[in-house]
Design a protein around this motif. Structure first.
Motif, PDB file in Angstrom:
ATOM      1  N   UNK A  73       0.832  -1.212   0.000  1.00 26.94           N
ATOM      2  CA  UNK A  73       0.000   0.000   0.000  1.00 26.94           C
ATOM      3  C   UNK A  73       0.866   1.263   0.000  1.00 26.94           C
ATOM      4  N   UNK A  74       1.967   1.227   0.741  1.00 22.65           N
ATOM      5  CA  UNK A  74       2.900   2.368   0.719  1.00 22.65           C
ATOM      6  C   UNK A  74       3.349   2.667  -0.705  1.00 22.65           C
ATOM      7  N   UNK A  75       3.560   1.612  -1.483  1.00 13.82           N
ATOM      8  CA  UNK A  75       4.045   1.799  -2.852  1.00 13.82           C
ATOM      9  C   UNK A  75       2.957   2.359  -3.780  1.00 13.82           C
ATOM     10  N   UNK A  76       1.699   2.245  -3.371  1.00 11.17           N
ATOM     11  CA  UNK A  76       0.634   2.953  -4.103  1.00 11.17           C
ATOM     12  C   UNK A  76       0.804   4.445  -3.845  1.00 11.17           C
ATOM     13  N   UNK A  77       1.102   4.785  -2.590  1.00  6.90           N
ATOM     14  CA  UNK A  77       1.390   6.176  -2.237  1.00  6.90           C
ATOM     15  C   UNK A  77       2.628   6.690  -2.962  1.00  6.90           C
ATOM     16  N   UNK A  78       3.526   5.773  -3.306  1.00  9.57           N
ATOM     17  CA  UNK A  78       4.749   6.153  -4.022  1.00  9.57           C
ATOM     18  C   UNK A  78       4.514   6.279  -5.520  1.00  9.57           C
ATOM     19  N   UNK A  79       3.289   6.026  -5.962  1.00  8.31           N
ATOM     20  CA  UNK A  79       2.974   6.204  -7.381  1.00  8.31           C
ATOM     21  C   UNK A  79       3.345   5.042  -8.286  1.00  8.31           C
ATOM     22  N   UNK A  80       3.581   3.842  -7.718  1.00  6.35           N
ATOM     23  CA  UNK A  80       3.992   2.706  -8.549  1.00  6.35           C
ATOM     24  C   UNK A  80       2.841   2.055  -9.330  1.00  6.35           C
ATOM     25  N   UNK A  81       1.616   2.336  -8.958  1.00  5.41           N
ATOM     26  CA  UNK A  81       0.402   1.892  -9.665  1.00  5.41           C
ATOM     27  C   UNK A  81       0.103   0.406  -9.627  1.00  5.41           C
ATOM     28  N   UNK A  82       1.069  -0.433 -10.057  1.00  5.20           N
ATOM     29  CA  UNK A  82       0.795  -1.878 -10.042  1.00  5.20           C
ATOM     30  C   UNK A  82       2.030  -2.575  -9.501  1.00  5.20           C
ATOM     31  N   UNK A  83       1.923  -3.179  -8.341  1.00  2.00           N
ATOM     32  CA  UNK A  83       3.083  -3.893  -7.810  1.00  2.00           C
ATOM     33  C   UNK A  83       2.714  -5.331  -7.479  1.00  2.00           C
ATOM     34  N   UNK A  84       3.743  -6.185  -7.515  1.00  2.00           N
ATOM     35  CA  UNK A  84       3.540  -7.520  -6.956  1.00  2.00           C
ATOM     36  C   UNK A  84       4.775  -7.950  -6.194  1.00  2.00           C
ATOM     37  N   UNK A  85       4.523  -8.832  -5.240  1.00  2.00           N
ATOM     38  CA  UNK A  85       5.615  -9.422  -4.488  1.00  2.00           C
ATOM     39  C   UNK A  85       5.300 -10.895  -4.305  1.00  2.00           C
ATOM     40  N   UNK A  86       6.316 -11.737  -4.459  1.00  4.34           N
ATOM     41  CA  UNK A  86       6.167 -13.150  -4.125  1.00  4.34           C
ATOM     42  C   UNK A  86       7.205 -13.427  -3.061  1.00  4.34           C
ATOM     43  N   UNK A  87       6.763 -13.699  -1.854  1.00  8.16           N
ATOM     44  CA  UNK A  87       7.737 -13.858  -0.790  1.00  8.16           C
ATOM     45  C   UNK A  87       7.147 -14.556   0.421  1.00  8.16           C
ATOM     46  N   UNK A  88       8.012 -14.765   1.433  1.00  2.00           N
ATOM     47  CA  UNK A  88       7.555 -15.499   2.612  1.00  2.00           C
ATOM     48  C   UNK A  88       6.659 -14.659   3.520  1.00  2.00           C
ATOM     49  N   UNK A  89       5.683 -15.310   4.131  1.00  2.00           N
ATOM     50  CA  UNK A  89       4.915 -14.692   5.214  1.00  2.00           C
ATOM     51  C   UNK A  89       5.035 -15.629   6.419  1.00  2.00           C
ATOM     52  N   UNK A  90       5.056 -15.034   7.585  1.00  4.07           N
ATOM     53  CA  UNK A  90       5.270 -15.814   8.803  1.00  4.07           C
ATOM     54  C   UNK A  90       4.057 -15.677   9.706  1.00  4.07           C
ATOM     55  N   UNK A  91       3.495 -16.779  10.097  1.00  4.15           N
ATOM     56  CA  UNK A  91       2.309 -16.750  10.954  1.00  4.15           C
ATOM     57  C   UNK A  91       2.498 -17.730  12.107  1.00  4.15           C
TER      58      UNK A  91
END
Ligand code: ATP
Ligand code: MN
Length: 430
Positions: A192-210
């Motif tokens: 969401x921060x990167x929407x504020x940065x004007x990137x428009x369309x981002x993706x990330x594939x990475x680890x999540x820890x729960x």
């Protein structure tokens, strides 16, 4: 020159291969070996009277799962795998395997999942297990291709963070010098921060820890998430991207993974039909209540039993839409004309949830209010809230669990089958 076993055909005159000894059979004057590499299996036939002393010495010494080099002449023979066999001129043990094996690679006796995971390097020598990870690799390639082709920018967000994404108890604290820190449970705030940065369309594939306390067949403590975020989009647009992505991935697996699907003894995958049904939350709980006989009231989460009941009725992928605002995270945007309901959705496979997403709150004050309403303190989210004061565009996105995608696609019984080295409540090694 070594060639992959797959390339040894009845027409090949001579061949040299490197592979693991899959099976050994000694019939006195004749010994049979099945040699395996990642491309296939080759029968090596040793007529003891016709081979040299070095070959005889090597086959006396060899044990199952040893790595060997075999060179010789190829003969067509009907009964052997692939319709050919290799008669060795040279047979060399390159790396000897100890006996007994911690796990039998030839699946004569089915082993417990725990035993298999303890000896994962041997387990993944099994063609049907290796196939899962070959397919997973193709799935990851397809997903990246799909998103790049649509103009997404790949980002990497930190996994060591100071604040929880959604509060709650699913966090792993870590020792970070003199500060309190956690392993990130989701890239949500950063994308969401990167929407504020004007990137428009981002993706990330990475680890999540729960820090999931309970051992289930669909939860891991370390999972892989595909996350997207899109500016100037609403929840409808990102739902459409999601369903098109799912279809693309199934098609690509069918196009590129025929051998792996065959090794798993499943044919081409039935490609899901889109658009997926959009099932309003109120209908979903009604369906679950009438199917299970268990009372579910408005505002309850849709648990495992309810998910299963609805899945059985619908029988294909579907979305649950229009969730009560109170049970979705603070960043899900309420409908302007009915703020008790929000623009959130879950993508469901008949067996389980695959993805959650929403159009997001992009108005600073509303976001702050919603954070407070969840009992969280906006002060600990200051880094996140700041861009919402400086021209944040409307945006929407989702997170999709890779292991659940693979698990449902390949009908695996346990999510651990879709990870090389799973992390769960009891497992930290290998
Ligand atoms: P569930 O209710 O099934 O535990 P969730 O709603 O807590 O999932 P989200 O926070 O919505 O999960 O995460 C988005 C997606 O990430 C999920 O739909 C799922 O595919 C995946 N995911 C989340 N937690 C896990 C986990 N512990 N193990 C594997 N995948 C997970
Ligand atoms: Mn969810």
């Amino acid at each position: 020159m070594r060639i992959p076993i797959q390339e040894v055909t009845p027409k090949t005159e001579t061949a040299e291969v490197l592979g693991w000894v899959h099976e050994v059979r000694d019939l006195g004057g004749l010994s049979f070996f099945l040699i395996r590499d990642r491309t296939g299996i080759l029968q090596v036939t040793v007529p003891k009277k016709k081979v040299g002393e070095e070959v005889l010495a090597a086959i006396r010494d060899v044990s199952r799962e040893s790595l060997v080099r075999v060179a010789g002449t190829v003969k067509a023979i009907e009964k052997a795998p692939g319709g050919r066999e290799l008669i060795p001129r040279e047979f060399e043990v390159i790396s000897r395997s100890q006996s007994p094996l911690p796990l039998d690679v030839v699946e004569k006796v089915p082993a417990e999942l725990d035993t298999r995971l303890d000896a994962r390097f041997l387990d993944t020598r099994r063609p049907r297990v290796a196939a899962i990870f070959q397919i997973r690799s193709s799935v990851m390639q397809a997903i990246s291709e799909f998103l790049y082709a649509r103009g997404f920018v790949n980002i990497v967000s930190p996994k060591i963070v100071a604040a929880a994404t959604e509060g709650g108890t699913e966090l792993f604290p870590i020792a970070y010098f003199e500060k309190e820190a956690f392993l990130n449970q989701s890239p949500q705030l950063y994308k969401q921060l990167m929407m504020g940065a004007g990137f428009e369309k981002v993706f990330e594939i990475g680890p999540i820890f729960r820090a999931e306390e309970h051992n289930t067949t669909k939860h891991l403590n370390e999972a892989t998430s595909i996350d997207i975020e899109v500016s100037f989009a609403d929840h409808h647009e990102v739902m459409q991207i999601l369903e098109e992505l799912i279809v693309y991935v199934y098609q690509e697996v069918n196009a590129h993974c025929a051998a792996s699907l065959e090794a798993m003894e499943i044919g081409p995958l039935p490609v899901p039909k889109i658009p997926f049904r959009r099932l309003p939350y109120t209908d979903a709980i009604w369906m679950a209540a009438s199917a299970t006989g268990e009372p579910i009231k408005y505002g309850d989460d849709i648990g495992t039993a309810a998910e299963k009941a609805i899945g059985e009725i619908i029988g294909e992928h579907y979305f649950i839409v229009d969730w009560p605002t109170e049970i979705k995270p603070y960043y899900a945007l309420p409908y302007e004309d009915n703020p008790a309901v929000c623009k959130a959705f879950d993508l469901m496979h008949p067996r389980m949830e695959l993805s959650s997403g929403s159009q997001r709150v992009h108005q600073h004050d509303l976001l702050e209010d919603q954070i407070r309403l969840k009992g969280l303190s906006p002060e600990s989210f200051e880094f996140y809230l700041e861009p919402f004061r400086y021209g944040m565009p409307p945006h929407a996105g989702w997170g999709l669990g890779v292991e659940r995608l693979i698990m449902t696609m390949l009908s695996l019984g346990n999510i651990r089958e879709a990870v090389l080295f799973p992390r769960d409540r009891h497992r930290l090694t290998p």
